[in-house]
Scaffold this motif. Structure first.
Motif, mmCIF file in Angstrom:
data_model
loop_
_atom_site.group_PDB
_atom_site.id
_atom_site.type_symbol
_atom_site.label_atom_id
_atom_site.label_comp_id
_atom_site.label_asym_id
_atom_site.label_seq_id
_atom_site.Cartn_x
_atom_site.Cartn_y
_atom_site.Cartn_z
ATOM 1 N N ALA A 127 -5.326 2.344 -13.321
ATOM 2 C CA ALA A 127 -6.548 2.002 -12.597
ATOM 3 C C ALA A 127 -6.724 2.942 -11.421
ATOM 4 C CB ALA A 127 -6.481 0.550 -12.115
ATOM 5 N N ASP A 128 -7.983 3.127 -11.031
ATOM 6 C CA ASP A 128 -8.274 4.044 -9.935
ATOM 7 C C ASP A 128 -9.666 3.768 -9.387
ATOM 8 O OD1 ASP A 128 -8.073 6.230 -8.150
ATOM 9 O OD2 ASP A 128 -6.948 7.383 -9.623
ATOM 10 N N MET A 129 -9.896 4.226 -8.158
ATOM 11 C CA MET A 129 -11.229 4.189 -7.558
ATOM 12 C C MET A 129 -11.833 5.589 -7.553
ATOM 13 S SD MET A 129 -11.455 0.949 -6.702
ATOM 14 C CE MET A 129 -12.804 0.830 -5.527
ATOM 15 N N ALA A 130 -11.276 6.493 -8.350
ATOM 16 C CA ALA A 130 -11.674 7.901 -8.348
ATOM 17 C C ALA A 130 -12.936 8.115 -9.180
ATOM 18 C CB ALA A 130 -10.534 8.764 -8.884
ATOM 19 N N ARG A 179 -7.521 1.094 -3.792
ATOM 20 C CA ARG A 179 -6.899 2.041 -4.717
ATOM 21 C C ARG A 179 -5.379 1.879 -4.728
ATOM 22 N NH1 ARG A 179 -6.031 8.545 -4.670
ATOM 23 N NH2 ARG A 179 -6.220 8.862 -6.926
ATOM 24 N N ALA A 180 -4.791 1.737 -3.547
ATOM 25 C CA ALA A 180 -3.337 1.609 -3.462
ATOM 26 C C ALA A 180 -2.845 0.345 -4.162
ATOM 27 C CB ALA A 180 -2.908 1.608 -1.995
ATOM 28 N N VAL A 181 -3.523 -0.783 -3.922
ATOM 29 C CA VAL A 181 -3.097 -2.034 -4.553
ATOM 30 C C VAL A 181 -3.285 -1.959 -6.062
ATOM 31 C CG1 VAL A 181 -3.550 -4.513 -4.699
ATOM 32 C CG2 VAL A 181 -3.503 -3.390 -2.470
ATOM 33 N N GLU A 209 0.813 -1.206 0.000
ATOM 34 C CA GLU A 209 0.000 0.000 0.000
ATOM 35 C C GLU A 209 0.851 1.262 0.000
ATOM 36 O OE1 GLU A 209 -2.803 -0.228 3.173
ATOM 37 O OE2 GLU A 209 -4.011 -1.797 2.200
ATOM 38 N N ASN A 210 2.008 1.219 0.638
ATOM 39 C CA ASN A 210 2.891 2.390 0.607
ATOM 40 C C ASN A 210 3.305 2.726 -0.822
ATOM 41 O OD1 ASN A 210 2.811 2.765 3.356
ATOM 42 N ND2 ASN A 210 4.782 1.774 3.756
ATOM 43 N N LEU A 239 2.380 6.239 -5.643
ATOM 44 C CA LEU A 239 1.981 6.416 -7.042
ATOM 45 C C LEU A 239 0.725 7.281 -7.146
ATOM 46 C CD1 LEU A 239 2.542 2.753 -8.278
ATOM 47 C CD2 LEU A 239 3.737 4.760 -9.164
ATOM 48 N N ALA A 240 -0.253 7.009 -6.288
ATOM 49 C CA ALA A 240 -1.502 7.773 -6.317
ATOM 50 C C ALA A 240 -1.253 9.242 -6.005
ATOM 51 C CB ALA A 240 -2.500 7.176 -5.321
ATOM 52 N N GLN A 241 -0.397 9.513 -5.028
ATOM 53 C CA GLN A 241 -0.121 10.901 -4.665
ATOM 54 C C GLN A 241 0.537 11.645 -5.819
ATOM 55 O OE1 GLN A 241 2.172 11.405 -1.072
ATOM 56 N NE2 GLN A 241 2.409 13.610 -1.364
#
Length: 364
Positions: free
Chosen positions: A156-159, A324-326, A59-60, A65-67
């Motif tokens: 991919a995203d949950m956004a 989202r992180a995975v 997740e880190n 990556l998400a940030q």
């Protein structure tokens, strides 16, 4: 005291850069519990990590990556700063952008309504595949060729739809999409895909996935004539031939004729609406003549590889943030971007901290 730990700045439970990467990789490929067991069996050091430590490493990476992506989108669309990435001077001849969504089971929050006895809800994971194509000889039919995807990148995203579409646009720009001779948007009939991406790629060729187009008349044939009946088979072949030849309006007319006789069948109206809304994306003869791909097999495969194979196994329920992180980490891995990420990271181990030991008096 552990002098070497102090010198290397490791605290109890801290991981080296190599072990952090290995744990993240295991967590991207396997469920966290089996990933921890896999690490223990494979690492010659005999290091054993808990499944929570594997989850944290995975997740880190995904959160980092998400940030980066979130900041990228914010600078490009919501800031006065210049936030566009570097782009090649020459873009690809054809850049395909295919987008779809698939559900992930997530823990329900206090604000979300659920059925009695249920503690989860389904959230959509949005997936994009950016790729080019090549014509190759098929092994199934000697002498014939087919169009295959190559150089595939997954995101991919949950956004929400707008954020995700903006991210896809930036990734396409980074790949030379603004200089591509042709950009092809390929997807199903989901309104958000064409609304959001169509706005960002106004010059793109929009193609409705052939399999989805075909499926609507298949559903009608089964609902009206019954499964595997001769009348249904004859009618279905006629309608599929019309669709294949780009004659969408005659298909709509035939559906309206069926509807006048059997208005209670919902599948008919669904097909009429679907074809009416998308007929300008269904000129399949012209697409085939130009050598364009008309099937969304690449993005269907992406949904299975990026999302389903890892996040939809038996008994899995995620937080939205964890999912989202995975997804971010897994998409980077499957896109061949794993080494790029880890080589760009400055490793900062947890600082060594140890509580001072107070002298104690032993009981006699």
């Amino acid at each position: 005291r552990y002098p070497l730990d102090e010198e290397l700045a490791f605290c109890p439970g801290g991981l080296s850069a190599g072990l952090e990467e290995s744990a993240a990789l295991a967590g991207v490929v396997e469920p966290f519990a089996s990933a921890a067991d896999l690490l223990a069996r494979l690492l010659w050091t005999g290091v054993k990590l808990s499944h929570n430590r594997v989850r944290e490493a995975t997740e880190n990476m995904g959160q980092a990556l998400a940030q980066t992506e979130d900041e990228w989108v914010q600078r490009a669309f919501d800031s006065d700063e210049s936030g566009l990435p570097e782009a090649p001077e020459q873009g690809p001849t054809r850049l395909y952008i295919s987008v779809d969504g698939t559900d992930v089971r997530c823990k329900a929050t206090d604000e979300e309504e659920v059925e009695e006895g249920q503690n989860y809800v389904w959230h959509e994971a949005k997936v994009a595949a950016l790729y080019e194509t090549e014509e190759v000889t098929t092994s199934r039919k000697p002498g014939e060729t087919e169009i295959k995807a190559k150089d595939i990148e997954y995101y991919a995203d949950m956004a929400d739809a707008q954020h995700f579409a903006r991210l896809v646009w930036l990734k396409a720009y980074e790949r030379g999409g603004s200089h591509a001779a042709e950009v092809i948007l390929l997807g199903d009939g989901a309104a958000w895909i064409w609304l959001r991406l169509g706005l960002l790629f106004p010059q793109a060729i929009e193609i409705l996935d052939w399999q989805h187009a075909e499926d609507y008349v298949i559903q009608v044939a089964q609902a009206v004539f019954g499964p595997e009946t001769q009348a249904g088979t004859v009618w279905l072949k006629q309608e599929i031939d019309l669709l294949w030849n780009g004659q969408v309006q005659p298909v709509i007319h035939d559906l309206e004729t069926l509807q006048s006789a059997q208005p209670q069948i919902e599948a008919i109206q669904k097909a009429i609406t679907y074809y009416t809304n998308n007929q300008h994306r269904m000129n399949y003869p012209a697409y085939r003549q130009r050598g364009l791909q008309i099937g969304s097999g690449t993005i269907e495969s992406a949904c299975k590889r990026v999302v389903k194979a890892r996040l939809d196994q038996s008994g899995m329920t995620w937080t939205v943030e964890g999912a989202r992180a995975v997804l971010k980490a897994r998409a980077a891995y499957l896109s061949g971007q794993w080494d790029d990420f880890w080589q760009s990271q400055t490793f900062r181990p947890r600082g060594y901290r140890r509580a001072s030991v107070q002298p104690t008096r032993l009981a006699a």
